[in-house]
Scaffold this active site. Structure first.
Site, short mmCIF file in Angstrom:
data_model
loop_
_atom_site.label_atom_id
_atom_site.label_comp_id
_atom_site.label_asym_id
_atom_site.label_seq_id
_atom_site.Cartn_x
_atom_site.Cartn_y
_atom_site.Cartn_z
N LYS A 46 5.36 -8.50 1.84
CA LYS A 46 4.71 -7.61 0.88
C LYS A 46 5.69 -6.98 -0.12
O LYS A 46 6.15 -7.67 -1.02
CB LYS A 46 3.90 -6.55 1.63
CG LYS A 46 2.66 -7.18 2.33
CD LYS A 46 1.62 -6.17 2.67
CE LYS A 46 0.40 -6.80 3.30
NZ LYS A 46 -0.70 -6.98 2.41
N PHE B 114 -2.99 -6.07 13.02
CA PHE B 114 -3.16 -7.22 12.12
C PHE B 114 -1.78 -7.83 11.91
O PHE B 114 -0.85 -7.15 11.48
CB PHE B 114 -3.75 -6.81 10.77
CG PHE B 114 -3.98 -7.99 9.87
CD1 PHE B 114 -5.06 -8.85 10.07
CD2 PHE B 114 -3.09 -8.29 8.84
CE1 PHE B 114 -5.26 -9.96 9.27
CE2 PHE B 114 -3.28 -9.40 8.03
CZ PHE B 114 -4.37 -10.23 8.24
N ASP C 133 6.33 -5.07 13.37
CA ASP C 133 5.77 -5.69 12.18
C ASP C 133 5.75 -4.61 11.10
O ASP C 133 4.91 -3.72 11.11
CB ASP C 133 4.36 -6.22 12.48
CG ASP C 133 3.68 -6.81 11.26
OD1 ASP C 133 4.10 -6.49 10.13
OD2 ASP C 133 2.70 -7.56 11.43
C1 LIG Z 1 0.99 -5.61 9.13
C2 LIG Z 1 0.76 -6.96 8.54
N1 LIG Z 1 1.27 -8.04 9.15
C3 LIG Z 1 1.10 -9.28 8.64
C4 LIG Z 1 0.39 -9.48 7.49
C5 LIG Z 1 0.22 -10.88 6.95
O1 LIG Z 1 0.91 -11.03 5.76
P1 LIG Z 1 0.55 -12.25 4.77
O2 LIG Z 1 -0.83 -12.00 4.25
O3 LIG Z 1 1.61 -12.18 3.71
O4 LIG Z 1 0.64 -13.49 5.57
C6 LIG Z 1 -0.17 -8.39 6.81
C7 LIG Z 1 -0.98 -8.59 5.60
O5 LIG Z 1 -1.80 -7.80 5.23
C8 LIG Z 1 0.01 -7.10 7.35
O6 LIG Z 1 -0.50 -6.01 6.76
#
Ligand SMILES: Cc1ncc(COP(=O)(O)O)c(C=O)c1O
Length: 313
Positions: free
Chosen positions: A243, A129, A214
């Site tokens: 986050k 994700f 990520d």
């Molecule tokens: C691993 C990861 N990457 C990217 C994102 C996307 O972040 P945002 O919701 O702040 O755009 C999330 C959100 O849950 C995530 O857990």
């Protein structure tokens, strides 16, 4: 839920009024011990006095400055984050998806600037994700999110996790980078083995690819190390954060080595709000706490207690 909101969420009916440390307090006075932490965002709980103090002080000074001016809070944050890991430079955004967009752009631009414009595809992994913008949805490759929004943004090739031969077979003359969460979040907190991360690093070195981690969900002390890859002992070229970085205040960051960011010149990327003074002040306050070795050791101790494991110092 109010009909006035776009119905893309289906929230629980409880209405929270405020938070105190690890507790959320509902409008009717009920108290909930919060294990959700805003989905890995409220890393220091609610209303942490050090964060509230930083927000209030900065709120009285400057909220917003355009990036056409220097922003001292962002400069300090970039210096502290880069000093704490492999990276040399940082770009600030407002969310995780935006941080990943920057990571993708850095990777593509890197090869373009080195005279290899054909290398723009990125290998991602099953169960990933990376966000909900058009490009990061395509990077995640989850049909549940992609369906109904037209053709997915091109440029992402998905591979199974833990299968280095499948990744090797997928790398082609158009591959620019590999992008992976060291611990997958959305697919159920699935740690990627350190061995597989090491194999990906070796493959990138061998084929001249960039490795993107990520760490939006698994970074910022969540594992008892400031960044998850530091426990694995495998270093990326680019890393996205968000986050927990703002402890609840919206901020994302994309960190990179100077070599990976080769090609990112003035005008190559931008954001109106990214790295604004308020976000910078709060994220610096978060760092004041989570960069403390004692805090990191305590996270590892509590984690071992919860898992019933012997505690490692
Ligand atoms: C691993 C990861 N990457 C990217 C994102 C996307 O972040 P945002 O919701 O702040 O755009 C999330 C959100 O849950 C995530 O857990």
């Amino acid at each position: 839920m109010s009909d006035a909101l776009l119905p893309v969420f289906s929230p629980a009916s409880v209405l929270f009024d405020h938070g105190e440390g690890a507790w959320l307090v509902a409008a009717n006075g009920e108290r909930y011990l919060d294990f959700g932490a805003g989905i890995a965002v409220n890393a220091l709980g609610y209303s942490h006095p050090h964060l509230v103090g930083a927000l209030e002080r900065q709120g009285r000074k400057l909220w917003h400055l355009s990036n056409v001016y220097r922003i001292s809070e962002a400069e300090r944050l970039a210096e502290r984050l880069t000093a704490a890991c492999f990276a040399d430079v940082a770009f600030f955004a407002n969310s995780g998806a935006e941080a990943n967009e920057c990571a993708i752009k850095i990777a593509r631009r890197h090869h373009h600037a080195h005279g290899r414009p054909e290398r723009w595809r990125i290998i991602t992994f099953d169960g990933a994700f990376h966000g909900r913008t058009l490009a990061t949805m395509a990077a995640g490759g989850n049909r549940k999110y992609l369906d109904g929004f037209g053709p997915p943004v091109d440029g992402f090739d998905q591979c199974p996790l833990e299968d280095i031969e499948a990744v090797r077979a997928r790398v082609g003359p158009r591959t620019a980078a590999l992008m992976i969460e060291p611990i997958q979040g959305e697919s159920g907190i699935r740690p990627v083995s350190h061995g597989f991360l090491r194999q990906l690093r070796e493959l990138c070195d061998e084929r001249g690819l960039l490795l993107i981690f990520d760490e939006i969900q698994c970074g910022m002390a969540r594992t008892g190390h400031l960044f998850a890859h530091q426990e694995a002992g495998v270093v990326p070229d680019i890393m996205s954060l968000a986050k927990g970085l703002g402890g609840g205040f919206p901020i994302g960051a994309c960190l990179a080595t100077r070599g990976a960011a080769f090609g990112m010149r003035p005008g190559a990327h931008g954001s109106t709000f990214g790295g604004n003074p308020l976000a910078g002040a709060v994220a610096n306050a978060v760092l004041d706490i989570v960069m403390d070795d004692g805090v990191l050791a305590e996270i590892r101790r509590k984690s071992a207690l919860l898992r019933g494991l012997p505690c490692r110092p």
